[in-house]
Design a protein around this motif. Structure first.
Motif, PDB file in Angstrom:
ATOM      1  N   CYS A 192      41.330  11.664  69.808  1.00 52.50           N
ATOM      2  CA  CYS A 192      41.737  10.054  69.836  1.00 52.50           C
ATOM      3  C   CYS A 192      42.171   9.587  68.698  1.00 52.50           C
ATOM      4  CB  CYS A 192      40.205   9.508  70.252  1.00 52.50           C
ATOM      5  SG  CYS A 192      40.102   7.821  70.739  1.00 52.50           S
TER       6      CYS A 192
ATOM      7  N   SER B  88      45.862  11.249  67.305  1.00 55.72           N
ATOM      8  CA  SER B  88      47.036  10.737  68.334  1.00 55.72           C
ATOM      9  C   SER B  88      47.354   9.435  68.214  1.00 55.72           C
ATOM     10  CB  SER B  88      46.542  10.860  69.682  1.00 55.72           C
ATOM     11  OG  SER B  88      45.655  10.196  70.062  1.00 55.72           O
ATOM     12  N   ALA B  89      46.182   8.511  67.732  1.00 54.07           N
ATOM     13  CA  ALA B  89      46.587   6.879  67.220  1.00 54.07           C
ATOM     14  C   ALA B  89      47.364   7.162  65.843  1.00 54.07           C
ATOM     15  CB  ALA B  89      45.353   6.416  67.253  1.00 54.07           C
TER      16      ALA B  89
ATOM     17  N   THR C  83      51.089   8.162  65.833  1.00 56.24           N
ATOM     18  CA  THR C  83      51.865   7.337  66.322  1.00 56.24           C
ATOM     19  C   THR C  83      53.016   6.762  65.291  1.00 56.24           C
ATOM     20  OG1 THR C  83      50.742   5.204  66.316  1.00 56.24           O
ATOM     21  CG2 THR C  83      50.682   6.350  68.200  1.00 56.24           C
TER      22      THR C  83
ATOM     23  N   TYR D 245      52.849  15.181  74.211  1.00 58.51           N
ATOM     24  CA  TYR D 245      52.991  14.241  75.300  1.00 58.51           C
ATOM     25  C   TYR D 245      54.069  14.583  76.260  1.00 58.51           C
ATOM     26  CZ  TYR D 245      49.262  11.066  74.012  1.00 58.51           C
ATOM     27  OH  TYR D 245      47.855  10.776  73.761  1.00 58.51           O
TER      28      TYR D 245
ATOM     29  N   ASP E 214      43.519   9.743  78.663  1.00 59.33           N
ATOM     30  CA  ASP E 214      43.327   9.144  77.186  1.00 59.33           C
ATOM     31  C   ASP E 214      42.606   7.841  77.045  1.00 59.33           C
ATOM     32  OD1 ASP E 214      45.096  11.120  76.066  1.00 59.33           O
ATOM     33  OD2 ASP E 214      46.945   9.895  75.974  1.00 59.33           O
TER      34      ASP E 214
ATOM     35  N   GLU F  54      49.984  -0.930  67.844  1.00 62.72           N
ATOM     36  CA  GLU F  54      49.634   0.246  66.999  1.00 62.72           C
ATOM     37  C   GLU F  54      48.274  -0.254  66.140  1.00 62.72           C
ATOM     38  OE1 GLU F  54      52.873   0.098  64.179  1.00 62.72           O
ATOM     39  OE2 GLU F  54      54.148   1.147  65.255  1.00 62.72           O
TER      40      GLU F  54
ATOM     41  N   CYS G 201      45.315   0.186  68.900  1.00 61.46           N
ATOM     42  CA  CYS G 201      45.386   1.850  69.020  1.00 61.46           C
ATOM     43  C   CYS G 201      44.806   2.427  67.993  1.00 61.46           C
ATOM     44  CB  CYS G 201      46.840   2.345  69.235  1.00 61.46           C
ATOM     45  SG  CYS G 201      46.871   3.818  69.823  1.00 61.46           S
TER      46      CYS G 201
ATOM     47  N   VAL H 147      49.165   4.357  73.921  1.00 66.13           N
ATOM     48  CA  VAL H 147      49.618   5.404  73.145  1.00 66.13           C
ATOM     49  C   VAL H 147      50.879   6.057  73.552  1.00 66.13           C
ATOM     50  CG1 VAL H 147      48.617   7.556  72.444  1.00 66.13           C
ATOM     51  CG2 VAL H 147      47.037   6.070  73.076  1.00 66.13           C
ATOM     52  N   GLN H 148      50.984   6.204  74.828  1.00 66.84           N
ATOM     53  CA  GLN H 148      52.442   6.842  75.371  1.00 66.84           C
ATOM     54  C   GLN H 148      53.710   5.851  74.950  1.00 66.84           C
ATOM     55  OE1 GLN H 148      52.566   8.099  79.609  1.00 66.84           O
ATOM     56  NE2 GLN H 148      50.580   8.336  79.532  1.00 66.84           N
TER      57      GLN H 148
ATOM     58  N   TYR I  54      54.715   6.373  71.487  1.00 65.84           N
ATOM     59  CA  TYR I  54      55.353   7.781  71.322  1.00 65.84           C
ATOM     60  C   TYR I  54      56.814   7.581  71.900  1.00 65.84           C
ATOM     61  CZ  TYR I  54      51.575  10.223  69.050  1.00 65.84           C
ATOM     62  OH  TYR I  54      50.692  10.414  68.026  1.00 65.84           O
TER      63      TYR I  54
END
Lengths: 214, 214
Positions: free
Chosen positions: A122, A125-126, A129, A143, A181, B119, B122, B185-186, B189
């Protein structure tokens, strides 16, 4: 692959390669270190975590830890690689598209029992970015891989005539991965109130016309 | 509320309260500081961000910044409060449950235009899952509030006879909020490939039997 990437030091069972067990001991030590790093990253993220703190958690000096992982980035990638190995094993569905979808439920069932790993992913992955984060490319590619895995399973279900009419495989794959997620975040704030497994199962079952096999 | 919480210093339009404009200037300065902090937290998270770095970004000395925000935590809460004000305004749907659902689409449309805020949320929501994080309670409560908002809208739709049969309002609320978080999140990215608005709209439309009003 294990032989080619000794730095990850976490995949597969320990094997004694020397009479004195030096190699096996080194691997065991690296597993201890990645386990401590997994815990620390899950607590404070990667950026705030120092190699010194990881070393302290396994009772090593900073210098001794550098013998196993020369940089902070090398340790991070070893941690990520370990989790990935576990997930690949869980998601192996041998070509059956509905079983491939069901394997996602198994991954989430495992996650309920390993909140430390959920925290780790969690927060990392944040953090990652940010394009300059050392795990950015790893997560971006991950992803793509995960979306392709779910998309392929849904296209396979479509080809087999068991995808619910009107479902677009690529769109549904994005929704499924987003759901997984997002549920993790809710789970970390409210473990008792968040049924990650039930929510994912219901979402997947709504996409196919046959019972989900897990 | 603005008067009772001058430290947040970001809500509502600037008003000149003194002949010299000192109060207005102070509020404008605080807005500059929270904007810089929003950017920095979104890049490196809260834990790694220092007040010194925030001060440097707005051309202030560390000491001058402390005049506006005495602690790192006070600045964090001001940043969160600002975003919350914006969302409350967007999600005001005046009692119409389907319009309340539609207002979520407007929030996401706004998010596509403010990736810095995406951001920020997240990374902070992930960091703050740690119970000792200064924003932990804020986020835990925020999830409760958002889940209640979406759940109430779905129960309202049910009472009005426009919820799709078989939908459980509480379960669906968890899925909708998870979808929104996971899509962010997706999006971070892969901005071009992630249609956050379309995916949310499709998910919400599938929950009600009347056209979604936005």
């Amino acid at each position: 692959m294990t032989g080619a990437r000794p730095d990850t030091g976490v995949a597969g069972p320990v094997r004694r390669r020397t009479a004195g067990g030096g190699y096996a001991k080194g691997r065991a030590r690296r597993r201890e270190i990645t386990a401590a790093a997994t815990e620390l990253y899950g607590e404070v993220g990667y950026r705030s975590a120092s190699l010194r703190e990881v070393a302290a958690r396994v009772g090593l000096s900073h210098t001794a830890l550098l013998h196993h992982f020369r940089t902070k980035e090398a340790l991070l990638l070893a941690v990520l690689e370990q989790r990935d190995e576990e997930d690949r094993a869980a998601a192996d569905a041998a070509g059956d598209p509905v079983a491939a979808l069901g394997s996602l439920v198994r991954v989430v069932e495992a996650n309920v029992r390993r909140p430390t790993i959920v925290e780790l992913f969690c927060i990392l992955s944040a953090e990652a970015t940010a394009p300059d984060h050392p795990a950015h490319v790893w997560f971006r590619d991950r992803y793509r891989t995960v979306l392709a895995f779910v998309g392929d399973a849904l296209r396979g279900a479509q080809a087999a005539g068991v995808l619910r009419p009107g479902v677009d495989p690529a769109d549904a794959a994005r929704r499924v991965v987003a759901l997984m997620d997002g549920l993790q975040v809710q789970f970390l704030y409210d473990r008792a109130g968040t049924d990650m497994v039930g929510a994912l199962r219901a979402e997947l079952q709504a996409l196919v016309t046959v019972p989900l096999t897990e």
